[in-house]
Design an enzyme around this catalytic site. Structure first.
Site, short mmCIF file in Angstrom:
data_model
loop_
_atom_site.label_atom_id
_atom_site.label_comp_id
_atom_site.label_asym_id
_atom_site.label_seq_id
_atom_site.Cartn_x
_atom_site.Cartn_y
_atom_site.Cartn_z
N ASP A 118 -5.10 5.06 4.28
CA ASP A 118 -4.13 4.48 5.22
C ASP A 118 -4.60 4.75 6.65
O ASP A 118 -4.78 5.91 7.04
CB ASP A 118 -2.77 5.13 4.96
CG ASP A 118 -1.64 4.50 5.75
OD1 ASP A 118 -1.87 4.11 6.92
OD2 ASP A 118 -0.53 4.41 5.20
N SER A 170 6.58 1.95 5.56
CA SER A 170 6.16 2.34 6.91
C SER A 170 7.40 2.63 7.78
O SER A 170 8.18 3.51 7.45
CB SER A 170 5.25 1.25 7.48
OG SER A 170 4.62 1.72 8.65
N HIS A 179 -2.78 0.72 4.28
CA HIS A 179 -1.37 0.69 4.68
C HIS A 179 -0.68 -0.63 4.36
O HIS A 179 0.54 -0.75 4.54
CB HIS A 179 -1.30 0.94 6.20
CG HIS A 179 0.06 1.30 6.72
ND1 HIS A 179 0.64 2.54 6.50
CD2 HIS A 179 0.96 0.61 7.46
CE1 HIS A 179 1.83 2.58 7.09
NE2 HIS A 179 2.06 1.43 7.67
#
Lengths: 280, 280
Positions: free
Chosen positions: A228, A151, A260
């Site tokens: 996600d 991320s 995610h």
């Protein structure tokens, strides 16, 4: 002078040790922690090194507790270093008010605006200060270093690689922020850390940096879940196209049904170690 | 009547799903949560079931986030249910004051003393109420059920197995509390839940229960770290000797250098799945 590090914890894990150290950071002007996994091989010889950069709101604990990476670090004989994601406890106004600004949100940039520029220099910490500390204190092979990020940490890993050609043998990311200037949670922090001039933001945008990359051949692995919840902020397809134009090699795996979080990361972490083993 | 369960979360993990459900418990007279991993095989057929009982202070999250068990649940095709460790939010005096009494400290017993006996009936919840909920809602093979436990949950797993001969095909434990009456943190809670008469405590002590076990052959796996900070409270060697006298089969692995935590559990969880696969 060898930087002093203090062992905060140590637990045996897959016949090696998962440790956490603290130290006073010069770049960040505060006390910092990092986690390090020392595989059993490190007792007898120097080992390749993988950095893992975590996402927004994380500290050095999330990855080491949730990803199950130690199994593969032990299998491949890699040291894995997991830094915290920001300075902490610096007493700045607004430091702990929002999840996307301040603590847990270093964004892997070097801030230029006051008061953030006195502490928020995570880019220099990750690429300059921490590598010296690791080399001084642990048995790494200094020219066998790769980097993983998740991320915000995926964004960080890409920044580190594009801005330092040849420094990392390979890069892999889970659900990376590929176009930081289009990531809404990043915008507020960029404005505060770097000022409102978007030209300065381009220096911290993987999508922009790849356009000018002309270092040694670089191979990037991206795993991205199709479910996600932040997918509309990430731009993996556009980034992959930009890489192709710059002749940077990318493997983009769209993972059907994954979200995610760390259940996603833990599912594919083995493949990331396998990927890096081709280069380390 | 099928008990109503509500899905609180669901994340794809190793091609199956890690989910958390909540429901109103009759035994515990409060809302409870449990985690369940559904391996990919569960989409097509019924699967064996493993219960995992967690330790003091844990809830349904610790194991599913930290142990890396989903990899092996997916590999072997086992459903894994992880209950919470106590009732929560019951409004009892002292419920949230100490780590070893009340929330997070159900001790897998049925309390007999007021006010605890209105809620603290984790033994009946784990062995009677929850199994019906699982069978009603998920594709399990109801005669292929085993149980794993860690620390207080190891004590719980042993209680469940000894008190219900034949109910579980196999039992494995990480650092179990083998002699609950000699475990100092348990004493205070036992006195409150069960009253001060130690005769009643024996019914909830694996070391006592094994002496009278005369059910079908039972095989128990125990992994125990030598650097476990609670080792002097656990009595694995004495328990193994008591098992031998009762002709209960035990494999006790003393693991050099490992402590009490999830880095230890994650290192050996694969072997526990392999162990149970011999019986499921």
């Amino acid at each position: 002078m060898v930087t002093s590090v203090k062992e905060e914890s140590s637990s045996k894990c897959f016949n090696g040790y998962q440790k956490v150290f603290s130290h006073q950071s010069v770049e960040l002007n505060c006390k910092m922690r990092f986690a390090i996994y020392l595989p059993p091989q490190a007792e007898e010889r120097n080992c390749p090194l993988i950095y893992y950069l975590s996402g927004l709101t994380c500290n050095e604990q999330n990855f080491i507790q949730k990803a199950g990476a130690q199994r593969f670090a032990a299998q491949y004989g890699y040291i894995v270093v997991t830094p915290d994601t920001s300075p902490r406890g610096c007493g700045l106004s607004g430091e702990d008010e929002k999840w996307n600004v301040g603590s847990g949100a270093g964004l892997y940039v070097d801030a230029t605006e006051t008061p953030w520029n006195k502490h928020y220099r995570m880019y220099s910490y990750i690429t300059s200060e921490l590598p010296i500390i690791i080399e001084d204190n642990f048995p790494i092979i200094s020219d066998k270093v790769s980097i993983i990020g998740h991320s915000m940490g995926g964004h960080g890993a890409l920044l580190c690689a594009f801005r330092n050609p040849g420094k990392y043998k390979s890069v892999s990311t889970f659900a990376p922020v590929c176009n930081s200037q289009k990531c809404v949670p990043f915008k507020e922090a960029f404005d505060l850390y770097l000022g409102p001039n978007s030209e300065s933001h381009k220096e911290w945008n993987a999508m922009e940096l790849v356009k000018n990359y002309n270092g040694p051949p670089l191979c990037i692995l991206i795993d991205q879940g199709t479910e996600d919840e932040f997918l509309d902020q990430l731009y993996p397809t556009e980034f992959t196209e930009a890489c192709a134009e710059s002749r940077v090699s990318v493997i983009l795996n769209m993972r059907d049904g994954y979200d995610h979080g760390y259940y996603f990361v833990s599912t594919f972490i083995e493949e990331h170690f396998k990927f890096h083993s081709q280069f380390l």
